[in-house]
Write a protein that holds these residues in place. Structure first.
Motif, mmCIF file in Angstrom:
data_model
loop_
_atom_site.group_PDB
_atom_site.id
_atom_site.type_symbol
_atom_site.label_atom_id
_atom_site.label_comp_id
_atom_site.label_asym_id
_atom_site.label_seq_id
_atom_site.Cartn_x
_atom_site.Cartn_y
_atom_site.Cartn_z
ATOM 1 N N GLY A 18 3.732 -3.249 -7.180
ATOM 2 C CA GLY A 18 2.766 -2.595 -6.040
ATOM 3 C C GLY A 18 3.965 -2.409 -4.785
ATOM 4 N N ARG A 49 -11.246 -5.013 1.529
ATOM 5 C CA ARG A 49 -10.360 -4.000 2.200
ATOM 6 C C ARG A 49 -11.359 -4.390 3.897
ATOM 7 N NH1 ARG A 49 -6.386 -0.074 -0.271
ATOM 8 N NH2 ARG A 49 -5.034 -1.834 -0.779
ATOM 9 N N SER A 94 -5.696 -7.662 4.567
ATOM 10 C CA SER A 94 -5.149 -6.878 5.808
ATOM 11 C C SER A 94 -4.346 -6.173 5.202
ATOM 12 C CB SER A 94 -5.704 -7.098 7.320
ATOM 13 O OG SER A 94 -4.939 -8.299 7.660
ATOM 14 N N ALA A 95 -3.310 -5.212 5.998
ATOM 15 C CA ALA A 95 -2.132 -5.795 5.453
ATOM 16 C C ALA A 95 -1.018 -6.722 6.283
ATOM 17 C CB ALA A 95 -1.464 -4.609 6.526
ATOM 18 N N PHE A 96 -1.604 -6.634 7.434
ATOM 19 C CA PHE A 96 -0.802 -8.127 8.364
ATOM 20 C C PHE A 96 -0.584 -9.076 7.249
ATOM 21 C CE2 PHE A 96 0.381 -9.558 12.915
ATOM 22 C CZ PHE A 96 0.513 -10.515 12.190
ATOM 23 N N GLY A 142 1.606 -5.464 0.951
ATOM 24 C CA GLY A 142 2.571 -6.939 0.599
ATOM 25 C C GLY A 142 3.349 -7.235 -0.646
ATOM 26 N N ASP A 189 -4.464 -8.370 -0.748
ATOM 27 C CA ASP A 189 -5.851 -7.485 -1.336
ATOM 28 C C ASP A 189 -6.365 -8.684 -2.451
ATOM 29 O OD1 ASP A 189 -5.928 -6.500 1.307
ATOM 30 O OD2 ASP A 189 -5.909 -4.335 0.399
ATOM 31 N N GLY A 197 3.056 -1.609 -1.656
ATOM 32 C CA GLY A 197 1.802 -1.884 -0.253
ATOM 33 C C GLY A 197 2.443 -3.199 0.138
ATOM 34 N N SER A 248 0.781 -7.602 -6.230
ATOM 35 C CA SER A 248 0.745 -6.811 -4.896
ATOM 36 C C SER A 248 -0.162 -5.745 -5.443
ATOM 37 C CB SER A 248 0.990 -7.586 -3.331
ATOM 38 O OG SER A 248 0.579 -7.033 -2.573
ATOM 39 N N ASN A 294 3.740 4.858 -6.999
ATOM 40 C CA ASN A 294 3.054 6.950 -6.495
ATOM 41 C C ASN A 294 5.055 6.605 -5.703
ATOM 42 O OD1 ASN A 294 0.967 7.407 -6.440
ATOM 43 N ND2 ASN A 294 0.454 5.175 -5.991
ATOM 44 N N CYS A 315 -2.964 2.614 4.518
ATOM 45 C CA CYS A 315 -4.531 3.031 4.456
ATOM 46 C C CYS A 315 -4.669 2.270 6.449
ATOM 47 C CB CYS A 315 -5.372 1.990 4.031
ATOM 48 S SG CYS A 315 -5.424 2.323 1.774
ATOM 49 N N GLU A 343 6.539 0.461 -9.212
ATOM 50 C CA GLU A 343 5.393 1.341 -7.889
ATOM 51 C C GLU A 343 5.290 3.411 -8.184
ATOM 52 O OE1 GLU A 343 3.110 0.813 -5.094
ATOM 53 O OE2 GLU A 343 2.889 2.762 -5.899
ATOM 54 N N ALA A 377 2.226 -0.007 -14.191
ATOM 55 C CA ALA A 377 2.992 -1.057 -14.670
ATOM 56 C C ALA A 377 1.814 -1.452 -15.625
ATOM 57 C CB ALA A 377 2.614 -2.012 -13.826
ATOM 58 N N TYR A 417 4.562 5.274 -0.418
ATOM 59 C CA TYR A 417 4.079 4.597 0.335
ATOM 60 C C TYR A 417 2.941 5.524 1.305
ATOM 61 C CZ TYR A 417 1.231 0.351 1.802
ATOM 62 O OH TYR A 417 -0.919 -0.400 2.350
HETATM 63 C C1 LIG Z 1 -9.468 3.053 6.338
HETATM 64 C C2 LIG Z 1 -8.076 1.166 6.540
HETATM 65 C C3 LIG Z 1 -8.019 0.863 7.150
HETATM 66 C C4 LIG Z 1 -7.158 -0.146 7.563
HETATM 67 N N1 LIG Z 1 -7.019 -0.546 8.681
HETATM 68 C C5 LIG Z 1 -6.189 -1.746 8.265
HETATM 69 C C6 LIG Z 1 -5.299 -1.764 9.737
HETATM 70 O O1 LIG Z 1 -5.946 -2.086 10.677
HETATM 71 N N2 LIG Z 1 -4.488 -3.299 9.335
HETATM 72 C C7 LIG Z 1 -4.619 -4.237 8.890
HETATM 73 O O2 LIG Z 1 -4.290 -5.141 9.042
HETATM 74 N N3 LIG Z 1 -4.908 -3.779 7.463
HETATM 75 C C8 LIG Z 1 -5.761 -2.847 7.640
HETATM 76 N N4 LIG Z 1 -6.574 -2.047 6.430
HETATM 77 C C9 LIG Z 1 -6.023 -2.442 5.496
HETATM 78 C C10 LIG Z 1 -4.583 -2.672 4.158
HETATM 79 O O3 LIG Z 1 -4.347 -1.643 4.339
HETATM 80 C C11 LIG Z 1 -4.659 -3.703 3.315
HETATM 81 O O4 LIG Z 1 -5.100 -4.843 3.381
HETATM 82 C C12 LIG Z 1 -3.719 -3.219 2.741
HETATM 83 O O5 LIG Z 1 -2.783 -2.219 1.704
HETATM 84 C C13 LIG Z 1 -3.111 -4.116 1.807
HETATM 85 O O6 LIG Z 1 -1.828 -4.595 1.142
HETATM 86 P P1 LIG Z 1 -1.693 -4.539 -0.732
HETATM 87 O O7 LIG Z 1 -0.152 -5.540 -0.760
HETATM 88 O O8 LIG Z 1 -2.475 -5.444 -0.876
HETATM 89 O O9 LIG Z 1 -1.975 -3.480 -1.053
HETATM 90 P P2 LIG Z 1 -1.449 -1.885 -1.089
HETATM 91 O O10 LIG Z 1 -0.813 -1.794 0.043
HETATM 92 O O11 LIG Z 1 -2.586 -1.530 -1.395
HETATM 93 O O12 LIG Z 1 -0.420 -2.092 -2.194
HETATM 94 C C14 LIG Z 1 -1.176 -1.862 -3.584
HETATM 95 C C15 LIG Z 1 0.160 -1.060 -3.886
HETATM 96 O O13 LIG Z 1 0.696 -1.209 -5.364
HETATM 97 C C16 LIG Z 1 0.444 -0.100 -6.736
HETATM 98 N N5 LIG Z 1 0.090 -0.700 -7.881
HETATM 99 C C17 LIG Z 1 -1.153 -1.161 -8.070
HETATM 100 N N6 LIG Z 1 -1.489 -1.232 -9.555
HETATM 101 C C18 LIG Z 1 -0.230 -1.059 -9.864
HETATM 102 C C19 LIG Z 1 0.009 -0.591 -11.132
HETATM 103 N N7 LIG Z 1 -0.519 -1.138 -12.001
HETATM 104 N N8 LIG Z 1 1.150 -0.258 -11.513
HETATM 105 C C20 LIG Z 1 2.922 0.003 -10.295
HETATM 106 N N9 LIG Z 1 1.507 0.217 -8.748
HETATM 107 C C21 LIG Z 1 0.641 -0.083 -8.642
HETATM 108 C C22 LIG Z 1 0.067 1.353 -5.412
HETATM 109 O O14 LIG Z 1 0.237 2.515 -5.788
HETATM 110 C C23 LIG Z 1 -0.267 0.605 -4.008
HETATM 111 O O15 LIG Z 1 1.011 1.559 -3.806
HETATM 112 C C24 LIG Z 1 -6.972 -0.870 6.611
HETATM 113 C C25 LIG Z 1 -7.433 -0.146 5.464
HETATM 114 C C26 LIG Z 1 -8.368 0.641 5.802
HETATM 115 C C27 LIG Z 1 -8.630 1.333 4.070
#
Ligand SMILES: Cc1cc2nc3c(=O)[nH]c(=O)nc-3n(C[C@H](O)[C@H](O)[C@H](O)COP(=O)(O)OP(=O)(O)OC[C@H]3O[C@@H](n4cnc5c(N)ncnc54)[C@H](O)[C@@H]3O)c2cc1C
Lengths: 130, 425
Positions: B38, B191, B332-334, B42, B322, B40, B134, B66, B72, B64, B108, B69
């Protein structure tokens, strides 16, 4: 609150990597640093290295908002290359809630003096990238 | 090779800071292998800092699916017309080149925990010493009766990036004056807790600024309260009058069903017919790759050790962002970016002799209510009693001055630039 006047340890400073910067911070602070642990950390060269590693670790949290390159689009200032004494003084003002800012007050709330000094040394040693 | 000053410093720090651990067992062998699934908030952060602080002792592979990136975070600013879409699209080229990360552009398929291998979509395998997961969230398509994956074009969620985000904006643009938008908000934990309410603000902003002042936005919430409610609600009234209506389950008596074909939403209390647009934000769970590896309870999130971000089910696997249950920290992304740094610290200490320090966490979530008007909520967190617990929290206050709100939005914009630089440069 107890205060310690930091004894001079110029020799140790000179041999340590972060020496000159920290020495500057120190002179700037002029008076005292709280806590004997901080004083020890600064004076022992081996521990000064640990202090560097600590600064590098703590700085990981900062780079979510403050770019390590020194770039800034306003809203959140660049914090690279600051005089270390000022860096510590600003963080401490947030810790004491004397300086406004909800985010930074929460960031600083649990930072010890030694941690602030370590952060100041880390960011003080960075220079802005073009 | 002559050790650099930094190597010496880190080395000395190791002895002082993690002396009890001794020399990591893998030192002296070939490079330790870390696979990150992932790219993203994280995963991209974790891959970068493990590669940076592993000082060449760790081979990092980022899996990854995609090519780009699309965040969201700040997608609501796109919906509200404050950002162009290309401002929320990012590439992996810079960090992978700068830190020597191997990027595998594939999905994956599964994790073979016994053999410590990731099985990719094409059947090939990536062995790992540590795995970092992540993958973000998956949507529970069956959590709203009548809604399904097939209905996500007609009643979009916009809770995963890309086409869904753009669909929300397209549907918003097509709402006639006098039309009704119904947003179905998700149940906890999901999320971005303030995300639905920031989005409703953006709906109202676009509608009012394009003269559609008779349109309305109805939020049907399965929760009795929501993030920053005490600030959002008075702000909505001040800024948008009666345009946004938030209904708790005590008022609507439950969301009974939706009918995508006719644009109908039925609650226990009333039926909304001919909706101009229905935004269904369903219940959520950890991404499939984590769930199917047996790291999460059915339909839930992965339990982690709060001191290390490691799965409680498998000490060779970190789960962050998440997909994990991070206690008091919101999804959150933070948070994900912040947790990634603990993951990197722990992984580098175990595999590359880096220093070990106690874990500490931080988060802030900014939300835009209107032009130059943002609010925030956040806190500091530490491991306590087996979970990540808040030690300090803060939140914007209702009735703050325009200047404070303007400054908060400036922070929000600067944070986005910084976190993206932290992930992608
Ligand atoms: C409308 C909206 C507004 C938001 N606003 C904010 C904000 O203002 N501030 C903030 O901090 N957060 C915000 N967020 C939340 C934030 O987007 C998420 O909390 C954050 O992206 C989580 O990070 P992550 O690494 O867990 O997942 P993600 O960022 O979703 O990354 C996951 C990645 O893993 C990849 N992936 C998943 N499964 C596989 C697999 N099996 N094989 C290969 N790749 C895979 C996906 O393609 C993706 O690129 C918002 C969310 C939304 C929906």
């Amino acid at each position: 609150m107890q205060m310690w006047i930091i004894p001079s340890c110029e020799g140790a400073r000179r041999s340590s990597a972060a020496g000159s910067g920290l020495r500057r911070a120190w002179r700037g602070l002029g008076f005292a640093v709280l806590g004997s642990a901080a004083a020890l950390l600064i004076c022992d060269p081996a521990l000064a290295a640990e202090d560097q590693a600590l600064g590098r670790y703590l700085a990981l949290e900062c780079s979510s908002c403050h770019q390590l390159s020194g770039a800034s689009v306003g809203g959140i200032p660049s914090i690279v290359g600051w005089p270390e004494a000022q860096f510590v003084a600003v963080l401490d003002a947030y810790r004491r809630k004397e300086r406004e800012g909800q985010v930074m007050q929460a960031v600083a709330a649990r930072l010890s003096r030694a941690e602030m000094v370590a952060l100041a040394a880390y960011f003080g040693a960075l220079s802005p990238k073009p | 090779m002559k050790p650099t000053r930094r190597d010496l410093i880190i080395g000395a720090g190791t002895i002082a800071a993690s002396g009890a651990l001794g020399v990591p067992a893998v030192l002296g062998q070939a490079k330790a292998r870390i696979v990150v699934i992932g790219g993203g908030a994280g995963g991209a952060t974790a891959a970068k800092y493990i590669a940076r602080d592993g000082h060449g002792a760790i081979a990092v592979t980022l899996v990854e699916e995609n090519e780009t990136y699309q965040s969201c975070f700040h997608s609501n600013l796109y919906i509200g017309g404050f950002k162009n879409y290309d401002q929320i699209v990012h590439r992996y080229d810079a960090p992978t080149a700068a830190y020597g990360i191997t990027l595998v552009r594939q999905r994956a398929a599964r994790i073979d925990r016994d053999r410590k291998e990731v099985v990719l979509g094409d059947g090939s395998r990536l062995p790992y010493d540590r795995l970092v997961l992540s993958p973000g969230i998956d949507l529970k398509y069956d959590s709203v009766p009548g809604w399904s994956q097939a209905a996500e074009e007609v009643m979009p969620h916009g809770w995963k990036p890309g086409r869904q985000t753009r669909l929300i904006r397209e549907k918003l643009d097509a709402v006639p004056d006098g039309g009704t938008i119904v947003m179905i908000a998700p149940p906890n934990p999901y999320r971005c807790p303030p995300g639905p309410y920031e989005r409703a603000s953006m709906f109202a902003h676009i509608l009012t600024s394009t003269g559609r002042t008779k349109a309305r936005v109805v939020i049907l919430d399965p929760k009795d309260s929501f993030s920053k409610q005490g600030v959002f609600m008075p702000d909505w009234e001040k800024r948008y009058g009666a345009m946004i209506e938030w209904l708790s389950p005590r008022v609507h008596d439950g969301i009974k069903s939706v009918d995508p074909a006719s644009g109908t939403v039925v609650t226990g209390f009333e039926t909304y017919e001919n909706c101009a647009f229905v935004n269904v934000i369903p219940a959520q769970m950890a991404g499939a790759i984590a769930r199917e590896a047996g790291l999460a309870p059915a339909g839930g999130y992965c339990a982690i050790d709060p001191a290390t971000m490691k799965s409680t089910a498998d000490p060779a696997i970190f789960v962050l962002g998440d997909a994990c249950n991070a206690g008091d920290m919101p999804k959150s992304a933070f948070s994900a970016n912040n947790q990634a740094k603990i993951v990197a610290m722990v992984a580098c200490s175990e595999l590359a002799g880096g220093p070990a320090f106690p874990a500490r966490y931080f988060n802030t979530c900014w939300s835009l209510v209107g032009p130059d008007d943002a609010i925030k909520v956040g806190g500091r967190y530490e491991p306590k009693d087996g979970r990540i617990a808040a030690t300090e929290t803060f939140i914007s206050q209702p009735g703050e001055s325009d200047e404070v709100r303007r400054q908060t939005q400036a922070e929000n914009l600067a944070w986005y630039e910084a976190i993206c630089a932290d992930m992608f440069t």
